[in-house]
Motif scaffolding. Structure first.
Motif: not given
Length: 243
Positions: A123-151
Protein backbone atom coordinates in the motif's frame (compact mmCIF):
# COMPACT_ATOMS: atom_id res chain seq x y z
CA UNK A 1 -11.01 -1.22 28.36
CA UNK A 2 -7.64 0.51 28.04
CA UNK A 3 -6.46 0.75 24.44
CA UNK A 4 -3.34 1.97 22.67
CA UNK A 5 -3.74 4.05 19.51
CA UNK A 6 -1.20 3.45 16.75
CA UNK A 7 -0.80 5.31 13.48
CA UNK A 8 0.77 3.72 10.42
CA UNK A 9 1.98 6.50 8.13
CA UNK A 10 4.58 5.36 5.60
CA UNK A 11 5.42 5.60 1.90
CA UNK A 12 5.08 1.79 1.72
CA UNK A 13 3.15 -0.62 3.94
CA UNK A 14 2.40 -4.31 3.62
CA UNK A 15 -0.04 -6.22 5.81
CA UNK A 16 0.76 -9.76 4.71
CA UNK A 17 -1.66 -12.20 3.16
CA UNK A 18 -1.87 -15.78 1.90
CA UNK A 19 1.27 -16.38 -0.20
CA UNK A 20 0.97 -18.59 -3.28
CA UNK A 21 4.30 -19.52 -4.91
CA UNK A 22 6.06 -16.20 -5.66
CA UNK A 23 2.92 -14.08 -5.29
CA UNK A 24 3.00 -12.06 -2.04
CA UNK A 25 -0.31 -10.16 -1.60
CA UNK A 26 -1.32 -7.81 1.21
CA UNK A 27 -4.46 -7.72 3.32
CA UNK A 28 -6.62 -4.59 3.21
CA UNK A 29 -6.07 -4.10 6.97
CA UNK A 30 -3.27 -5.15 9.35
CA UNK A 31 -3.45 -8.54 11.07
CA UNK A 32 -2.64 -10.15 14.40
CA UNK A 33 0.72 -11.63 13.40
CA UNK A 34 1.91 -8.28 11.99
CA UNK A 35 0.93 -6.43 15.16
CA UNK A 36 2.51 -9.14 17.32
CA UNK A 37 5.76 -8.89 15.38
CA UNK A 38 5.75 -5.09 15.55
CA UNK A 39 5.22 -5.09 19.33
CA UNK A 40 7.79 -7.85 19.84
CA UNK A 41 10.35 -5.89 17.84
CA UNK A 42 9.69 -2.82 19.99
CA UNK A 43 10.18 -4.98 23.09
CA UNK A 44 13.47 -6.37 21.78
CA UNK A 45 12.25 -9.96 21.35
CA UNK A 46 13.35 -12.19 18.47
CA UNK A 47 12.00 -15.28 16.67
CA UNK A 48 13.40 -17.60 19.33
CA UNK A 49 10.95 -16.16 21.87
CA UNK A 50 8.16 -18.35 20.50
CA UNK A 51 6.32 -18.83 23.79
CA UNK A 52 6.14 -15.11 24.51
CA UNK A 53 5.16 -14.32 20.93
CA UNK A 54 2.34 -16.88 20.97
CA UNK A 55 1.03 -15.68 24.33
CA UNK A 56 1.01 -12.05 23.18
CA UNK A 57 -0.76 -12.86 19.91
CA UNK A 58 -3.41 -14.93 21.72
CA UNK A 59 -4.30 -11.94 23.94
CA UNK A 60 -4.28 -9.31 21.21
CA UNK A 61 -7.48 -7.50 20.21
CA UNK A 62 -7.54 -4.74 17.58
CA UNK A 63 -9.53 -2.57 15.22
CA UNK A 64 -8.18 -0.65 12.22
CA UNK A 65 -9.29 2.06 9.81
CA UNK A 66 -7.91 4.06 6.90
CA UNK A 67 -7.48 7.81 7.43
CA UNK A 68 -5.82 8.40 4.04
CA UNK A 69 -6.77 6.24 1.08
CA UNK A 70 -3.79 4.11 -0.03
CA UNK A 71 -2.93 3.13 -3.57
CA UNK A 72 -1.93 -0.45 -4.40
CA UNK A 73 1.53 -1.13 -5.81
CA UNK A 74 3.04 -4.40 -7.00
CA UNK A 75 6.81 -4.62 -6.82
CA UNK A 76 8.25 -7.01 -9.41
CA UNK A 77 11.57 -8.38 -8.14
CA UNK A 78 14.11 -10.52 -9.99
CA UNK A 79 17.59 -11.88 -9.43
CA UNK A 80 19.61 -13.52 -12.21
CA UNK A 81 21.15 -16.77 -10.97
CA UNK A 82 23.00 -17.66 -14.17
CA UNK A 83 26.14 -15.86 -13.07
CA UNK A 84 28.88 -18.20 -11.95
CA UNK A 85 29.21 -16.56 -8.55
CA UNK A 86 25.47 -17.11 -7.91
CA UNK A 87 25.35 -20.83 -8.77
CA UNK A 88 23.71 -22.77 -5.97
CA UNK A 89 22.31 -19.65 -4.32
CA UNK A 90 18.87 -18.10 -4.22
CA UNK A 91 16.44 -16.08 -2.19
CA UNK A 92 15.69 -17.87 1.02
CA UNK A 93 12.50 -18.59 2.90
CA UNK A 94 12.72 -19.89 6.46
CA UNK A 95 16.46 -20.40 5.99
CA UNK A 96 16.13 -22.62 2.90
CA UNK A 97 17.13 -21.72 -0.65
CA UNK A 98 14.12 -21.45 -2.93
CA UNK A 99 14.64 -23.78 -5.88
CA UNK A 100 13.16 -26.85 -7.54
CA UNK A 101 15.50 -29.82 -7.48
CA UNK A 102 16.84 -30.79 -10.90
CA UNK A 103 15.18 -27.89 -12.64
CA UNK A 104 17.51 -25.03 -11.76
CA UNK A 105 20.72 -26.52 -13.18
CA UNK A 106 18.85 -27.72 -16.25
CA UNK A 107 17.58 -24.23 -17.03
CA UNK A 108 21.00 -22.73 -16.49
CA UNK A 109 22.60 -25.36 -18.74
CA UNK A 110 20.03 -24.91 -21.55
CA UNK A 111 19.57 -21.13 -21.42
CA UNK A 112 22.69 -19.98 -19.65
CA UNK A 113 20.58 -18.24 -17.03
CA UNK A 114 18.00 -18.76 -14.29
CA UNK A 115 15.90 -15.90 -12.94
CA UNK A 116 14.12 -15.88 -9.61
CA UNK A 117 10.92 -13.80 -9.74
CA UNK A 118 8.67 -12.40 -7.04
CA UNK A 119 5.60 -10.16 -7.03
CA UNK A 120 5.09 -8.29 -3.75
CA UNK A 121 2.07 -6.09 -3.06
CA UNK A 122 2.21 -2.90 -1.01
CA UNK A 123 0.00 0.00 0.00
CA UNK A 124 1.41 3.38 -1.04
CA UNK A 125 1.03 6.73 0.79
CA UNK A 126 -1.80 5.59 3.03
CA UNK A 127 -2.40 6.40 6.69
CA UNK A 128 -4.01 3.76 8.92
CA UNK A 129 -4.99 4.08 12.57
CA UNK A 130 -5.14 1.03 14.86
CA UNK A 131 -6.63 0.60 18.32
CA UNK A 132 -5.31 -2.41 20.23
CA UNK A 133 -5.91 -3.93 23.64
CA UNK A 134 -4.99 -7.06 25.56
CA UNK A 135 -7.49 -9.67 26.76
CA UNK A 136 -6.83 -11.36 30.10
CA UNK A 137 -3.85 -11.08 32.40
CA UNK A 138 -0.18 -11.61 31.67
CA UNK A 139 3.06 -10.06 30.60
CA UNK A 140 3.70 -7.80 28.86
CA UNK A 141 0.91 -5.53 30.04
CA UNK A 142 -0.33 -2.46 28.18
CA UNK A 143 2.06 -0.18 30.10
CA UNK A 144 5.03 -2.23 28.86
CA UNK A 145 3.78 -2.10 25.27
CA UNK A 146 3.24 1.68 25.49
CA UNK A 147 6.75 2.23 26.84
CA UNK A 148 8.26 -0.04 24.18
CA UNK A 149 6.49 1.80 21.35
CA UNK A 150 7.56 5.13 22.80
CA UNK A 151 11.22 4.03 23.03
CA UNK A 152 11.56 0.88 20.87
CA UNK A 153 14.47 -1.50 21.37
CA UNK A 154 15.00 -1.66 17.60
CA UNK A 155 13.90 0.31 14.52
CA UNK A 156 10.30 -0.53 13.63
CA UNK A 157 8.83 -1.36 10.23
CA UNK A 158 5.27 -1.95 9.04
CA UNK A 159 5.02 -5.43 7.59
CA UNK A 160 8.29 -5.68 5.66
CA UNK A 161 11.69 -4.21 6.43
CA UNK A 162 11.57 -1.60 3.60
CA UNK A 163 8.32 -0.24 5.09
CA UNK A 164 9.72 2.36 7.46
CA UNK A 165 7.26 4.69 9.25
CA UNK A 166 7.36 8.39 8.39
CA UNK A 167 6.32 9.38 11.93
CA UNK A 168 6.21 7.87 15.44
CA UNK A 169 3.79 4.94 15.54
CA UNK A 170 2.39 5.50 19.03
CA UNK A 171 -0.41 8.10 19.15
CA UNK A 172 -1.53 7.63 22.74
CA UNK A 173 -3.87 5.78 25.03
CA UNK A 174 -7.65 5.83 25.46
CA UNK A 175 -10.23 4.16 27.72
CA UNK A 176 -13.31 2.94 25.84
CA UNK A 177 -15.92 0.18 25.71
CA UNK A 178 -13.75 -1.69 23.22
CA UNK A 179 -11.21 -1.23 20.44
CA UNK A 180 -13.90 -0.24 17.94
CA UNK A 181 -15.17 2.50 20.27
CA UNK A 182 -11.61 3.69 20.94
CA UNK A 183 -10.96 3.90 17.21
CA UNK A 184 -14.21 5.80 16.60
CA UNK A 185 -13.30 8.35 19.29
CA UNK A 186 -9.81 9.03 17.90
CA UNK A 187 -9.74 12.07 15.56
CA UNK A 188 -8.70 11.48 11.98
CA UNK A 189 -5.05 12.02 11.17
CA UNK A 190 -3.85 15.18 9.46
CA UNK A 191 -3.08 13.81 5.99
CA UNK A 192 -2.25 17.00 4.08
CA UNK A 193 -3.03 16.79 0.36
CA UNK A 194 -3.63 13.04 0.40
CA UNK A 195 -7.10 11.68 -0.37
CA UNK A 196 -9.47 11.06 2.54
CA UNK A 197 -11.70 8.00 2.09
CA UNK A 198 -15.37 8.73 2.61
CA UNK A 199 -17.00 7.03 4.36
CA UNK A 200 -14.20 5.69 6.60
CA UNK A 201 -13.59 1.95 6.03
CA UNK A 202 -12.67 -0.13 9.08
CA UNK A 203 -12.27 -3.61 10.52
CA UNK A 204 -13.02 -4.70 14.10
CA UNK A 205 -13.74 -7.84 16.21
CA UNK A 206 -17.10 -9.47 15.55
CA UNK A 207 -18.02 -9.41 19.24
CA UNK A 208 -17.93 -5.59 19.16
CA UNK A 209 -20.71 -5.22 16.61
CA UNK A 210 -21.68 -6.24 13.12
CA UNK A 211 -20.57 -4.47 9.97
CA UNK A 212 -21.65 -4.39 6.36
CA UNK A 213 -19.87 -7.73 5.88
CA UNK A 214 -17.48 -10.15 7.52
CA UNK A 215 -14.01 -11.13 6.38
CA UNK A 216 -12.32 -14.46 7.06
CA UNK A 217 -8.61 -13.91 7.64
CA UNK A 218 -5.66 -16.23 8.15
CA UNK A 219 -3.69 -13.66 10.10
CA UNK A 220 -2.56 -15.67 13.15
CA UNK A 221 0.87 -17.34 13.22
CA UNK A 222 2.10 -20.53 14.83
CA UNK A 223 5.32 -18.90 16.00
CA UNK A 224 7.05 -22.15 16.97
CA UNK A 225 6.64 -23.68 13.50
CA UNK A 226 6.72 -20.35 11.63
CA UNK A 227 3.50 -20.92 9.68
CA UNK A 228 0.13 -19.19 9.55
CA UNK A 229 -2.69 -21.26 11.00
CA UNK A 230 -6.41 -21.15 11.57
CA UNK A 231 -9.00 -18.63 10.48
CA UNK A 232 -10.82 -15.82 12.26
CA UNK A 233 -13.72 -13.70 11.08
CA UNK A 234 -13.80 -9.93 11.53
CA UNK A 235 -16.50 -7.34 10.93
CA UNK A 236 -15.81 -4.96 8.06
CA UNK A 237 -17.78 -1.82 7.48
CA UNK A 238 -18.08 1.93 7.85
CA UNK A 239 -16.78 3.46 11.08
CA UNK A 240 -19.03 6.17 12.50
CA UNK A 241 -16.69 8.64 14.20
CA UNK A 242 -17.60 10.20 17.55
CA UNK A 243 -17.94 14.00 17.10
Amino acid sequence: MDCLLLRFDAPLMSFGGVVVDQINPTWRFPGKSLLTGLLANALGWDHRDTGKLQALQDRLRFAARWDAEPEPLTDYQTVELGHEFLRGTGWTTRGRIEERAGDVENQIRQKGRYTHERWRDYWVNGVATVALALDGEGEPNLDALENALRVPARPLFIGRKPCLPAAPILVGRRHAQGVRAALAAEPLADIGPRKRPYPIPALWPLDEGTGASTEERFDARDWRNNIHVGAERYAVGILELVP
